[in-house]
Design a protein around this motif. Structure first.
Motif, short mmCIF file in Angstrom:
data_model
loop_
_atom_site.label_atom_id
_atom_site.label_comp_id
_atom_site.label_asym_id
_atom_site.label_seq_id
_atom_site.Cartn_x
_atom_site.Cartn_y
_atom_site.Cartn_z
N HIS A 213 0.87 -1.17 0.00
CA HIS A 213 0.00 0.00 0.00
C HIS A 213 0.91 1.22 0.00
N SER A 214 0.97 1.91 -1.12
CA SER A 214 1.99 2.94 -1.34
C SER A 214 1.89 4.11 -0.36
N SER A 215 0.68 4.57 -0.05
CA SER A 215 0.56 5.73 0.84
C SER A 215 0.94 5.35 2.28
N LEU A 216 0.59 4.12 2.70
CA LEU A 216 1.00 3.67 4.03
C LEU A 216 2.52 3.54 4.08
N LEU A 217 3.09 2.97 3.04
CA LEU A 217 4.55 2.81 3.00
C LEU A 217 5.23 4.16 3.08
N GLN A 218 4.71 5.13 2.35
CA GLN A 218 5.29 6.47 2.38
C GLN A 218 5.17 7.07 3.77
N GLY A 219 4.00 6.87 4.41
CA GLY A 219 3.80 7.40 5.76
C GLY A 219 4.77 6.79 6.76
N LEU A 220 4.97 5.49 6.65
CA LEU A 220 5.89 4.80 7.55
C LEU A 220 7.32 5.30 7.35
N ASN A 221 7.73 5.42 6.09
CA ASN A 221 9.11 5.79 5.80
C ASN A 221 9.45 7.24 6.11
N THR A 222 8.44 8.05 6.35
CA THR A 222 8.69 9.47 6.64
C THR A 222 8.53 9.80 8.12
N ILE A 223 8.40 8.78 8.96
CA ILE A 223 8.36 9.02 10.41
C ILE A 223 9.69 9.62 10.86
N GLU A 224 9.64 10.61 11.72
CA GLU A 224 10.81 11.41 12.09
C GLU A 224 11.96 10.58 12.64
N PHE A 225 11.66 9.50 13.35
CA PHE A 225 12.72 8.70 13.97
C PHE A 225 13.78 8.28 12.97
N TYR A 226 13.36 8.01 11.74
CA TYR A 226 14.28 7.44 10.75
C TYR A 226 15.31 8.43 10.24
N ILE A 227 15.11 9.71 10.46
CA ILE A 227 16.13 10.68 10.04
C ILE A 227 16.96 11.18 11.21
N GLN A 228 16.66 10.70 12.41
CA GLN A 228 17.45 11.07 13.58
C GLN A 228 18.80 10.36 13.54
N GLU A 229 19.81 11.03 14.04
CA GLU A 229 21.14 10.43 14.12
C GLU A 229 21.24 9.55 15.37
N PRO A 230 21.98 8.44 15.29
CA PRO A 230 22.20 7.64 16.49
C PRO A 230 23.11 8.38 17.47
N PRO A 231 23.09 7.98 18.77
CA PRO A 231 22.39 6.82 19.32
C PRO A 231 20.88 7.04 19.41
N LYS A 232 20.15 5.98 19.14
CA LYS A 232 18.69 6.04 19.24
C LYS A 232 18.16 4.63 19.45
N SER A 233 17.05 4.53 20.16
CA SER A 233 16.47 3.22 20.45
C SER A 233 14.96 3.32 20.47
N LEU A 234 14.31 2.18 20.35
CA LEU A 234 12.85 2.12 20.25
C LEU A 234 12.27 1.25 21.37
N GLY A 235 10.99 1.48 21.66
CA GLY A 235 10.29 0.69 22.65
C GLY A 235 8.85 0.47 22.25
N LEU A 236 8.16 -0.34 23.01
CA LEU A 236 6.77 -0.67 22.73
C LEU A 236 5.90 0.58 22.70
#
Length: 355
Positions: A213-236
């Motif tokens: 689903h192209s619009s969902l994929l685009q929405g997921l890929n543009t979440i801010e976390f993905y352009i943040q520099e490490p160190p970074k971590s995720l949780g539930l």
């Protein structure tokens, strides 16, 4: 005199709720550090614990305290059964990750349940545990902690990629270990597969039937976390705030959700490991998802390596055993280059059984 060999029972419970991983392993210092896994087992969670652990973020701190005590007892009973069934006698200590209840390093908060004194008392063994708290108190993310093991135990690989509840990666860069969480994996895939009364998508069969689903994929890929520099971590909590509402807003068939999210995972991972000629060790439950592995291979230019079953399934437990060994030796087991803490340090709480 510092010992050269340690025999350890190591325990790991991940966010994907696959179960409790247990190993009995040796760690040998002989010019360089080596290991051997003698025994391994995954104990599935009973439904009551699986439900409780999946809803930890809905509890108050006071409620979590009660759950912590009960889980410490439950975890001790699982470990004790593993020791007794295998007639293990020669154990230096138990090293345990516990189970993450809260992980909000931006709020100076991380909580792993299962680290209470009763754990050591029931086992009548030294327990080394609760490895994340000290790092967060030192300004770090408290995660990921596995990279020290990647550096010391799996030094022949350019990238170490774990596909568990989350995808995390570690590698050497400018003589420092770099590591961070990339994106959610099984914590999301299993959530949607459970709506079909399945525990997981076997080999990615269901996701391979769906459509992106192209619009969902685009929405997921543009979440801010993905352009943040490490160190970074995720949780539930992050998944529940950002990922689940976005997916649910699209009202898709389960197969299409899975297919789209697999594509999202593969894209995010390929952005990190796409370096021609480099080899990538892949471990964790996601290594069995043939469709996901295929997409990662197609989108990246790296050589993907799937190791033997014991490393796929028990690498994290193995590394937490190593963290225990390093803590026992008062040697560095948390890297500031990975977590963002003020300094490298030796982390972990040592519980001595009360006789």
């Amino acid at each position: 005199m510092i010992k050269c060999e340690y025999k350890v029972v190591a325990v790991m419970s991940g966010t994907s709720l696959d179960g409790i991983d247990l190993i009995y392993a040796s760690y040998l210092y002989d010019n360089q550090l080596n290991f051997k896994i003698h025994l391994s087992e995954t104990v599935k969670y009973p439904e009551n614990w699986k439900l409780t652990l999946s809803q930890l973020t809905n509890n108050s701190i006071e409620e979590l305290s009660g759950i912590d005590n009960a889980y410490s007892e439950y975890l001790a009973s699982v470990v004790l059964n593993f020791i007794n069934e295998n007639k293990l006698k020669d154990i230096d200590f138990v090293a345990s990750h516990g189970h993450t209840a809260l992980h909000q390093p931006e709020n100076d908060l991380t909580l792993q349940i299962g680290n209470q004194q009763i754990f050591a008392d029931m086992l009548k063994l030294k327990v080394i545990c609760d490895f994340r708290v000290q790092d967060v108190a030192s300004g770090g993310q408290g995660a990921p902690l596995v990279p020290i093991g990647d550096r010391l135990l799996f030094r022949e690989y350019d990238f170490c990629l774990n596909l568990g509840g989350f995808a995390n990666v570690s590698f050497e860069s400018h003589e420092e270990r770099v590591a961070f969480d990339i994106c959610p994996v099984n914590i999301v895939l299993n959530h949607y597969v459970s709506k079909l009364n399945l525990e997981y998508d076997d080999k990615g069969h269901l996701s391979s039937k769906g459509y992106v689903h192209s619009s969902l994929l685009q929405g997921l890929n543009t979440i801010e976390f993905y352009i943040q520099e490490p160190p970074k971590s995720l949780g539930l909590e992050w998944v529940q705030e950002y990922i689940i509402p976005l997916i649910d807003s699209c009202d898709l068939q389960t197969e299409d959700i899975l297919r789209t999210f697999v594509e999202h995972i593969a894209i995010q991972i390929s952005r990190v490991i796409s370096k021609k000629g480099k080899n990538v060790l892949i471990t964790g439950g996601g290594a069995y998802n043939d469709f996901l592995i295929g997409r990662i291979s197609e989108l990246s230019r790296s050589k993907v390596i799937i190791p033997n079953k014991s490393i796929i399934e028990f690498k994290e437990a193995l590394v937490f055993g190593l963290l225990g060994v390093l803590r026992e030796r008062n040697e560095i087991n948390c890297l500031k280059s990975v977590t963002g803490a003020k300094k490298d340090h030796s982390s972990g709480k040592i519980l001595i059984p009360k006789i």
